[in-house]
Motif scaffolding. Structure first.
Motif: not given
Length: 374
Positions: A263-271
């Motif tokens: 979302g919001r221009g972000i796509s990441i892997m997170a813990t």
């Protein structure tokens, strides 16, 4: 200066609360403090930290709960019978009295022998390195010197507990750093037990053995600086521990303790710092120092955030940079080379350095207190 002989083993706050006009300022504060500990109460304005300190000092009566020292209630005692020393934000010095007379005031109120008062005042002046300022009045001193007088006035009483209410907030950055070191030195050299109120997480991390983070009168987390710095229990604590980027995203997938958030221009892997399911709206916390600038020439991918540089601030060893993603989300980044405003960059973050929390703090149970440090 000798260490206080009027000591204790444990100070305990049990379900301590305080209300004003039916509104809760402090709710069920539970804390056990061992002699010699330095405890910092941390949180924004209005979180209840100064209310807690004033309840301890006896300046405010409790609405409910108990305060005990070695199993004996002290919340029923008046302030002057608790044998605590208090250091206030505004110094609270008598402007018409000299430095040495300000330091002597509490000792004289206790009717100590004149020779004992003289000895303790001399020790206190030496302790805070103000021997040459003894005859001056507070108005002739700098802010840092006035705060030293306030600290000396508190510790010459040899109290069993020292309470400090944002004592450095009126000082400039250089003086705050110097006084921080001085307070820690005094705490260690005199074997004091100290409870310290601050809104500055760096101050709390550097001074305290344990931190108590408060929000809207409720404890969010209690632990050592390392525990809170590395493992914040919710996004509010993360925010106070330097995770300046707090962004609402959606969980796209979950694999073990990792989630893809988008979302919001972000796509990441997170813990996953808290449990979440696919489709949940979550709050993702990332420190500026953990967002790595990879450059515009790096191949695009789902874990590269494209952003435009807005503001660049030089901070000596690094640059503080504000960027905006393609969908308008502002992020804060640290960079080691100067970036040009208006330029395009790509950002990456290690999944272990991006923490996923529930977006709401409602219904979060009070945290279990962690063991005191010895």
């Amino acid at each position: 200066m000798t260490r206080s002989t009027n000591t204790f083993d444990t100070l305990e706050l049990k379900n301590v609360g305080r209300s004003f006009g039916g509104q809760n300022a402090l709710v069920d504060l539970n804390l056990r403090v061992r002699a010699g500990e330095f405890i910092a109460l941390l949180g924004p304005s209005g979180c209840g930290k100064s209310t807690a300190l004033n309840c301890l000092a006896g300046l405010l009566p409790l609405t409910h709960g108990e305060i005990l020292i070695d199993g004996k209630r002290i919340d029923v005692l008046p302030s002057e019978k608790r044998d605590f020393g208090m250091v206030f934000q505004n110094y609270a010095l008598f402007p018409h009295l000299s430095v040495e007379k300000n330091i002597a005031f509490g000792l004289q109120m206790r009717n100590l022998p004149k020779a004992e008062v003289t000895r303790r005042v001399a020790d206190g002046l030496a302790l805070v390195k103000l021997q040459d300022q003894a005859k001056k009045r507070p108005g002739q001193l700098s802010g840092g010197q006035q705060q030293r007088v306030a600290i000396a006035r508190a510790v010459v009483l040899e109290p069993r507990l020292v309470l400090m209410d944002e004592p450095l907030s009126n000082l400039d950055a250089k003086l705050r750093l110097e006084m921080r070191t001085e307070i820690r030195r005094l705490h260690q050299s005199l074997g004091l037990t100290t409870i310290y109120v601050t809104h500055d997480q760096e101050e709390a991390l550097s001074l305290a053995d344990r931190l108590v983070v408060l929000r809207e009168g409720r404890v969010q987390q209690i632990g050592t600086p390392e525990q809170l710095h590395n493992n914040p229990t919710n996004w509010h604590v993360a925010d106070f521990m330097g995770y300046r980027n707090i962004v609402d995203l959606e969980v796209e997938s979950v694999v073990g303790d990792l989630a893809r958030v988008t979302g919001r221009g972000i796509s990441i892997m997170a813990t996953l710092a808290q449990t979440a399911a696919v489709g949940d709206t979550v709050r993702v916390a990332i420190r500026p120092s953990d967002l790595v600038v990879t450059g515009p020439d790096t191949p695009s991918g789902r874990d590269a955030i494209q952003a435009t540089v807005n503001v660049v601030e030089y901070q000596g060893r690094e640059f503080a940079v504000e960027v905006t993603t393609t969908e308008g989300q502002n992020l804060y980044v640290h960079a080691y080379t100067a970036l040009l405003p208006g330029s395009t960059v790509r950002l990456a973050v290690d999944p272990s350095r991006a923490l996923v929390y529930r977006s709401s703090l409602d219904g979060v149970a009070a945290p279990r207190e962690l063991s005191a440090v010895r």
